[in-house]
Design a protein around this motif. Structure first.
Motif, PDB file in Angstrom:
ATOM      1  N   PRO A 140      28.674 -32.476 -12.988  1.00  0.00           N
ATOM      2  CA  PRO A 140      29.273 -33.809 -12.789  1.00  0.00           C
ATOM      3  C   PRO A 140      30.329 -34.159 -13.832  1.00  0.00           C
ATOM      4  O   PRO A 140      31.262 -34.907 -13.537  1.00  0.00           O
ATOM      5  N   TYR A 141      30.210 -33.614 -15.026  1.00  0.00           N
ATOM      6  CA  TYR A 141      31.159 -33.935 -16.094  1.00  0.00           C
ATOM      7  C   TYR A 141      32.493 -33.219 -15.887  1.00  0.00           C
ATOM      8  O   TYR A 141      33.532 -33.689 -16.367  1.00  0.00           O
ATOM      9  N   ILE A 142      32.474 -32.104 -15.187  1.00  0.00           N
ATOM     10  CA  ILE A 142      33.701 -31.374 -14.887  1.00  0.00           C
ATOM     11  C   ILE A 142      34.239 -31.774 -13.516  1.00  0.00           C
ATOM     12  O   ILE A 142      35.463 -31.834 -13.307  1.00  0.00           O
ATOM     13  N   ALA A 143      33.334 -32.057 -12.584  1.00  0.00           N
ATOM     14  CA  ALA A 143      33.765 -32.458 -11.239  1.00  0.00           C
ATOM     15  C   ALA A 143      34.571 -33.747 -11.272  1.00  0.00           C
ATOM     16  O   ALA A 143      35.526 -33.914 -10.500  1.00  0.00           O
ATOM     17  N   HIS A 144      34.215 -34.653 -12.169  1.00  0.00           N
ATOM     18  CA  HIS A 144      34.909 -35.942 -12.239  1.00  0.00           C
ATOM     19  C   HIS A 144      36.395 -35.774 -12.548  1.00  0.00           C
ATOM     20  O   HIS A 144      37.249 -36.298 -11.804  1.00  0.00           O
ATOM     21  N   PRO A 145      36.784 -35.057 -13.611  1.00  0.00           N
ATOM     22  CA  PRO A 145      38.226 -34.856 -13.846  1.00  0.00           C
ATOM     23  C   PRO A 145      38.901 -34.020 -12.763  1.00  0.00           C
ATOM     24  O   PRO A 145      40.085 -34.231 -12.474  1.00  0.00           O
ATOM     25  N   ILE A 146      38.176 -33.078 -12.163  1.00  0.00           N
ATOM     26  CA  ILE A 146      38.765 -32.288 -11.068  1.00  0.00           C
ATOM     27  C   ILE A 146      39.138 -33.204  -9.914  1.00  0.00           C
ATOM     28  O   ILE A 146      40.238 -33.108  -9.339  1.00  0.00           O
ATOM     29  N   ASN A 147      38.248 -34.107  -9.555  1.00  0.00           N
ATOM     30  CA  ASN A 147      38.528 -35.056  -8.475  1.00  0.00           C
ATOM     31  C   ASN A 147      39.686 -35.981  -8.840  1.00  0.00           C
ATOM     32  O   ASN A 147      40.558 -36.266  -8.000  1.00  0.00           O
TER      33      ASN A 147
END
Length: 265
Positions: A140-147
């Motif tokens: 979730p901590y990496i998915a957020h900036p990817i999105n």
């Protein structure tokens, strides 16, 4: 600094940082003392003979410093702490136990790159993460900036705005707010170019303001003219500040040019 002072300062820092509300001023003072102590004891940067326990303490201090920097809205300080953490995350990853703060901090760094419009660095950093490519969005901590990056490229600014409420930690909201400031400026420039005026309500919606007072403050910064009676905002178009065209001189010059052509013919 005496060796026995480090554990006491570290304990005090942990308690102060985890307290609600957090005393940011005290945290800053403790971090300054601890960093001096870490340097004096060969833990920053770490020497080859450093013990595992001391390395974990040093990493924890730097991680708390990174979060403290965001809470204090000090981006250069965050950059320094993140840079110092790279030794622990990369060079000592096999020796040290995993840190629960590592990926929240890595994710914060990714969003920081987005706020600075460093898209190439964003992708380079993303590709260098010690995670399989197909599992990045599972974190979730990496998915957020990817999105966020995808929505920015798509121009889906409403999704970026809504992402603030979906932030995995409170610190992420600081960077999302910074992103929204950049987005507002881009939208405002488009409004100035496309419209002479807009209803206040429509302008607030387009700029993602939730209150009229926020919009009016922003309008003042941009030099817009607000008419509260008519509930409209008039935009000052740059480069069009009543530039007078010398019509008579142009007509006279054209006529003279035409006469000269007739004489030549």
């Amino acid at each position: 600094m005496a060796p026995q002072q480090l554990p006491a300062l570290y304990k005090d820092l942990t308690q102060t940082f985890n307290a609600r509300p957090c005393n940011l001023q005290k945290c800053g003072a403790l971090l300054a003392q601890l960093k001096i102590g870490l340097i004096e004891h060969g833990l920053l940067p770490p020497l080859a003979d450093a013990s595992l326990e001391d390395l974990v303490v040093a990493r924890d201090v730097l991680e708390i410093g990174a979060f403290w920097s965001i809470r204090s809205k000090d981006i250069p300080s965050f950059d320094r702490y993140f840079s110092q953490l790279q030794t622990f995350y990369n060079d000592y990853s096999a020796q040290l136990p995993p840190s629960q703060r590592e990926y929240p901090i890595r994710g914060l760094n990714l969003i920081r790159l987005l706020t600075q419009n460093r898209i190439a660095d964003f992708h380079t950093t993303l590709e260098s993460l010690p995670l399989p490519a197909d599992s990045l969005t599972a974190n979730p901590y990496i998915a957020h900036p990817i999105n966020l990056e995808r929505w920015l490229m798509e121009g889906s600014y409403s999704k970026v705005w809504n992402a603030r409420e979906e932030a995995p930690t409170e610190e992420y909201k600081f960077f999302v707010d910074s992103l929204m400031g950049t987005i507002r400026n881009e939208i405002a420039s488009c409004e100035e170019a496309a419209y002479e005026s807009l209803p206040i309500k429509d302008a607030a919606t387009l700029l993602f303001f939730t209150s009229q007072s926020e919009l009016l403050s922003y309008a003042q910064q941009r030099g817009w003219q607000v008419n509260l009676t008519a509930s409209t905002i008039a935009f000052m178009k740059k480069g069009e500040e009543k530039m007078e065209i010398p019509k008579e001189k142009l007509i006279a010059a054209n006529l003279a040019y035409a006469r000269e052509l007739e004489q030549i013919v």
